[in-house]
Design a protein around this motif. Sequence first.
Motif, PDB file in Angstrom:
ATOM      1  N   GLY A 106       0.793  -1.226   0.000  1.00 49.27           N
ATOM      2  CA  GLY A 106       0.000   0.000   0.000  1.00 49.27           C
ATOM      3  C   GLY A 106       0.821   1.270   0.000  1.00 49.27           C
ATOM      4  O   GLY A 106       0.278   2.364  -0.144  1.00 49.27           O
ATOM      5  N   THR A 107       2.133   1.147   0.153  1.00 51.56           N
ATOM      6  CA  THR A 107       3.005   2.323   0.165  1.00 51.56           C
ATOM      7  C   THR A 107       3.639   2.507  -1.203  1.00 51.56           C
ATOM      8  O   THR A 107       4.103   1.541  -1.814  1.00 51.56           O
ATOM      9  N   LYS A 108       3.641   3.736  -1.675  1.00 46.02           N
ATOM     10  CA  LYS A 108       4.226   4.038  -2.976  1.00 46.02           C
ATOM     11  C   LYS A 108       5.402   4.996  -2.816  1.00 46.02           C
ATOM     12  O   LYS A 108       5.334   5.945  -2.043  1.00 46.02           O
ATOM     13  N   LEU A 109       6.457   4.732  -3.579  1.00 44.40           N
ATOM     14  CA  LEU A 109       7.604   5.632  -3.592  1.00 44.40           C
ATOM     15  C   LEU A 109       7.246   6.885  -4.379  1.00 44.40           C
ATOM     16  O   LEU A 109       6.526   6.829  -5.385  1.00 44.40           O
ATOM     17  N   SER A 110       7.718   8.024  -3.937  1.00 45.99           N
ATOM     18  CA  SER A 110       7.431   9.278  -4.632  1.00 45.99           C
ATOM     19  C   SER A 110       8.044   9.268  -6.032  1.00 45.99           C
ATOM     20  O   SER A 110       9.207   8.873  -6.216  1.00 45.99           O
ATOM     21  N   ALA A 111       7.269   9.714  -7.019  1.00 42.69           N
ATOM     22  CA  ALA A 111       7.766   9.775  -8.395  1.00 42.69           C
ATOM     23  C   ALA A 111       8.847  10.828  -8.566  1.00 42.69           C
ATOM     24  O   ALA A 111       9.521  10.860  -9.600  1.00 42.69           O
ATOM     25  N   MET A 112       9.035  11.688  -7.562  1.00 40.78           N
ATOM     26  CA  MET A 112      10.097  12.693  -7.632  1.00 40.78           C
ATOM     27  C   MET A 112      11.486  12.046  -7.638  1.00 40.78           C
ATOM     28  O   MET A 112      12.472  12.699  -7.991  1.00 40.78           O
ATOM     29  N   TRP A 113      11.562  10.773  -7.258  1.00 39.05           N
ATOM     30  CA  TRP A 113      12.832  10.059  -7.334  1.00 39.05           C
ATOM     31  C   TRP A 113      13.257   9.812  -8.782  1.00 39.05           C
ATOM     32  O   TRP A 113      14.402   9.413  -9.032  1.00 39.05           O
ATOM     33  N   LEU A 114      12.354  10.055  -9.725  1.00 43.40           N
ATOM     34  CA  LEU A 114      12.723   9.957 -11.146  1.00 43.40           C
ATOM     35  C   LEU A 114      13.467  11.203 -11.630  1.00 43.40           C
ATOM     36  O   LEU A 114      14.080  11.186 -12.701  1.00 43.40           O
ATOM     37  N   LEU A 115      13.418  12.290 -10.850  1.00 42.73           N
ATOM     38  CA  LEU A 115      14.021  13.549 -11.284  1.00 42.73           C
ATOM     39  C   LEU A 115      15.537  13.483 -11.478  1.00 42.73           C
ATOM     40  O   LEU A 115      16.055  14.107 -12.408  1.00 42.73           O
ATOM     41  N   PRO A 116      16.301  12.773 -10.609  1.00 44.48           N
ATOM     42  CA  PRO A 116      17.748  12.702 -10.882  1.00 44.48           C
ATOM     43  C   PRO A 116      18.061  12.150 -12.272  1.00 44.48           C
ATOM     44  O   PRO A 116      18.954  12.663 -12.954  1.00 44.48           O
ATOM     45  N   TYR A 117      17.317  11.120 -12.683  1.00 43.88           N
ATOM     46  CA  TYR A 117      17.512  10.585 -14.036  1.00 43.88           C
ATOM     47  C   TYR A 117      17.176  11.642 -15.082  1.00 43.88           C
ATOM     48  O   TYR A 117      17.924  11.825 -16.056  1.00 43.88           O
ATOM     49  N   MET A 118      16.058  12.345 -14.906  1.00 38.18           N
ATOM     50  CA  MET A 118      15.639  13.354 -15.872  1.00 38.18           C
ATOM     51  C   MET A 118      16.641  14.503 -15.953  1.00 38.18           C
ATOM     52  O   MET A 118      17.004  14.960 -17.051  1.00 38.18           O
ATOM     53  N   ILE A 119      17.087  14.981 -14.792  1.00 36.61           N
ATOM     54  CA  ILE A 119      18.017  16.119 -14.768  1.00 36.61           C
ATOM     55  C   ILE A 119      19.347  15.745 -15.408  1.00 36.61           C
ATOM     56  O   ILE A 119      19.882  16.475 -16.259  1.00 36.61           O
ATOM     57  N   LEU A 120      19.900  14.598 -15.004  1.00 35.86           N
ATOM     58  CA  LEU A 120      21.174  14.161 -15.573  1.00 35.86           C
ATOM     59  C   LEU A 120      21.043  13.847 -17.056  1.00 35.86           C
ATOM     60  O   LEU A 120      21.954  14.125 -17.847  1.00 35.86           O
ATOM     61  N   GLY A 121      19.907  13.280 -17.446  1.00 32.85           N
ATOM     62  CA  GLY A 121      19.688  12.984 -18.863  1.00 32.85           C
ATOM     63  C   GLY A 121      19.636  14.241 -19.706  1.00 32.85           C
ATOM     64  O   GLY A 121      20.187  14.287 -20.813  1.00 32.85           O
ATOM     65  N   GLY A 122      18.991  15.297 -19.193  1.00 29.91           N
ATOM     66  CA  GLY A 122      18.945  16.563 -19.921  1.00 29.91           C
ATOM     67  C   GLY A 122      20.317  17.189 -20.071  1.00 29.91           C
ATOM     68  O   GLY A 122      20.656  17.720 -21.142  1.00 29.91           O
ATOM     69  N   ILE A 123      21.128  17.122 -19.021  1.00 30.78           N
ATOM     70  CA  ILE A 123      22.486  17.674 -19.087  1.00 30.78           C
ATOM     71  C   ILE A 123      23.337  16.883 -20.081  1.00 30.78           C
ATOM     72  O   ILE A 123      24.086  17.458 -20.887  1.00 30.78           O
ATOM     73  N   ALA A 124      23.236  15.554 -20.031  1.00 27.64           N
ATOM     74  CA  ALA A 124      24.012  14.713 -20.953  1.00 27.64           C
ATOM     75  C   ALA A 124      23.636  14.999 -22.398  1.00 27.64           C
ATOM     76  O   ALA A 124      24.511  15.105 -23.273  1.00 27.64           O
ATOM     77  N   GLU A 125      22.338  15.144 -22.664  1.00 26.52           N
ATOM     78  CA  GLU A 125      21.883  15.449 -24.021  1.00 26.52           C
ATOM     79  C   GLU A 125      22.375  16.827 -24.466  1.00 26.52           C
ATOM     80  O   GLU A 125      22.797  17.014 -25.607  1.00 26.52           O
ATOM     81  N   ALA A 126      22.290  17.825 -23.572  1.00 26.49           N
ATOM     82  CA  ALA A 126      22.718  19.179 -23.914  1.00 26.49           C
ATOM     83  C   ALA A 126      24.204  19.223 -24.253  1.00 26.49           C
ATOM     84  O   ALA A 126      24.626  19.907 -25.192  1.00 26.49           O
ATOM     85  N   LEU A 127      25.010  18.494 -23.488  1.00 28.00           N
ATOM     86  CA  LEU A 127      26.450  18.470 -23.748  1.00 28.00           C
ATOM     87  C   LEU A 127      26.780  17.722 -25.028  1.00 28.00           C
ATOM     88  O   LEU A 127      27.529  18.202 -25.880  1.00 28.00           O
ATOM     89  N   ASN A 128      26.197  16.533 -25.166  1.00 31.74           N
ATOM     90  CA  ASN A 128      26.618  15.646 -26.248  1.00 31.74           C
ATOM     91  C   ASN A 128      25.977  15.952 -27.588  1.00 31.74           C
ATOM     92  O   ASN A 128      26.663  16.004 -28.618  1.00 31.74           O
ATOM     93  N   THR A 129      24.669  16.153 -27.609  1.00 31.63           N
ATOM     94  CA  THR A 129      23.962  16.307 -28.880  1.00 31.63           C
ATOM     95  C   THR A 129      24.449  17.516 -29.652  1.00 31.63           C
ATOM     96  O   THR A 129      24.738  17.442 -30.857  1.00 31.63           O
TER      97      THR A 129
END
Length: 545
Positions: A433-456
């Motif tokens: 009945g306990t759910k982990l907060s979806a905000m834990w997905l933000l580190p992946y999103m933030i790092l992914g955006g930085i990686a794309e900005a640098l590399n692409t």
Amino acid sequence: MDQEALLVGRTLLKRGIPTIPFILASQALEKLAYFGLVPNMILFLTVEYGMGTAEAANILFLWSAATNFFPLVGAFIADSYTGRFPLIGFGSSISLTGMVLLWLTTIIRPECDKLTNVCQPTTLLKSVLLYSFFALTAIGAGGVRSSCLAFAADQLQPNQTSRVTTSSLETLFNWYYFSVMVACFLSQSLLVFVQTTYGWQIGFGVSVAAMALSVALFFAASPYYVRFKCESGLVTGLFQVLVAAFRNRHVDLSSEEHIISYHHETGSSFSIPSQKLRYLNKACVTTNSKQDLALTGNSRNPWKLCRVQQVEDLKSLINVIPIWSTGIILSLVTACQVSFIVLQAKTMDRHTFIQGFEIPPGSYGIFLVISFLLFLGLYDLVIVPLLSWALREPFRLGVMVRMWAGYVISVLCISALAATEYARRKTARDESGTKLSAMWLLPYMILGGIAEALNTIAQNEFFYSELPKTMSSVATTLSSLNMAAASLISSWIITIVDVTTYGSWITENIDEGHLDYYYWLLVGLSLLNVLYFVWCKKSYGKCSI
């Protein structure tokens, strides 16, 4: 493209530059319609069509691969046969037809047994409509995305004597990518919210309306567009080099270079080919000038004798392919996990500080877009000026350094997602009945955006500077091929993982599977990719920027 334009319209003031907003708005709406369908498509396939998670993910990977590959085919067709305007018109119309077919699947009621009240999740007609949608939108993307930016640039040159300034092109490119980002932002926020709140029929209907408006805007300015004649394009010339080198495979290149004669244009910057990929030099060797060359100095048979410039163009393309291939894993990490992230977010606590409001599962990709834009602004407006001031000289990270940094950050990015999935699954299984907060997905999103900005952006700069100016269109298409290749590889990996693990990693109920193991597999591939990039960089040598 021939430099003689087929000018359409009555007066010069109504042609060219005033039509650019129509082109940019049309392509932005196409992106809005398409990307608004992508995030929740995994839910649509699993819920409405009863597909398994692995099957649905494979279908979406193949769809993404086709959508990103067809623009290369479209570029060749537009350059050599049809021209850009007809191909964009055809592609946008085909995409609209495909989206209408998808919308029709939402109004067809499922077949139900009146006695048992059991309904079939899908019918033959709905399946035909669905796969027709995938095929038509992929073909349509090949028409629109291969030519839209180049067609907008054509409007800056209304006649053969005019020249496009660098500042004009830069302004056009900035507005183009700005409109693309705005479209991505709206598609992953507004359209996903509509689908989640009001259902598939209204949600998909919004995409159909956006695509219809895109088509209408594009054709509205059709009498005033600047259009160019087309002739045999660059891609044909590259194939000619391969064929000519094979046909001349018996030519001996072991003699001294000054003895061998090479076919080149007068005034060309290349009169003798380089020693890299030396086998291809056979394509431009003149063995008998009277027999091989016409009175005008041109080759009698370009499929047997090519110019030195053609050979060097092909060599340049081949030389950058290893560096290009390193971007495949980054695309696999940041762009190809959208479907799984939607499934994760759906099982997590998505409440926000706004009481009663939940972020739709398909909208979390918007944080990656925001991260991309914020880091880009921070890097250009804060980091570079501050370091330039501190060092008392202009500061700029080289393209190779930025690519390397992007790949290193991608390792951290997918590692964060693997750790989040482990914590989410453990919480769901151990704490009922306990759910982990979806905000834990933000580190992946933030790092992914930085990686794309640098590399692409670094990769685009690298391709544009290292390839000849005659291959600028090819350089701008390579990034979409990265995504196409990543989508295919993702599909293969999912299939192999599903078979070898007997379906225990990727399951219909992700709480019962081990999606974190799959992510750790991607972590290993990302680490290997960093080492592969270092080897490719060393093998390539010094680049011009």
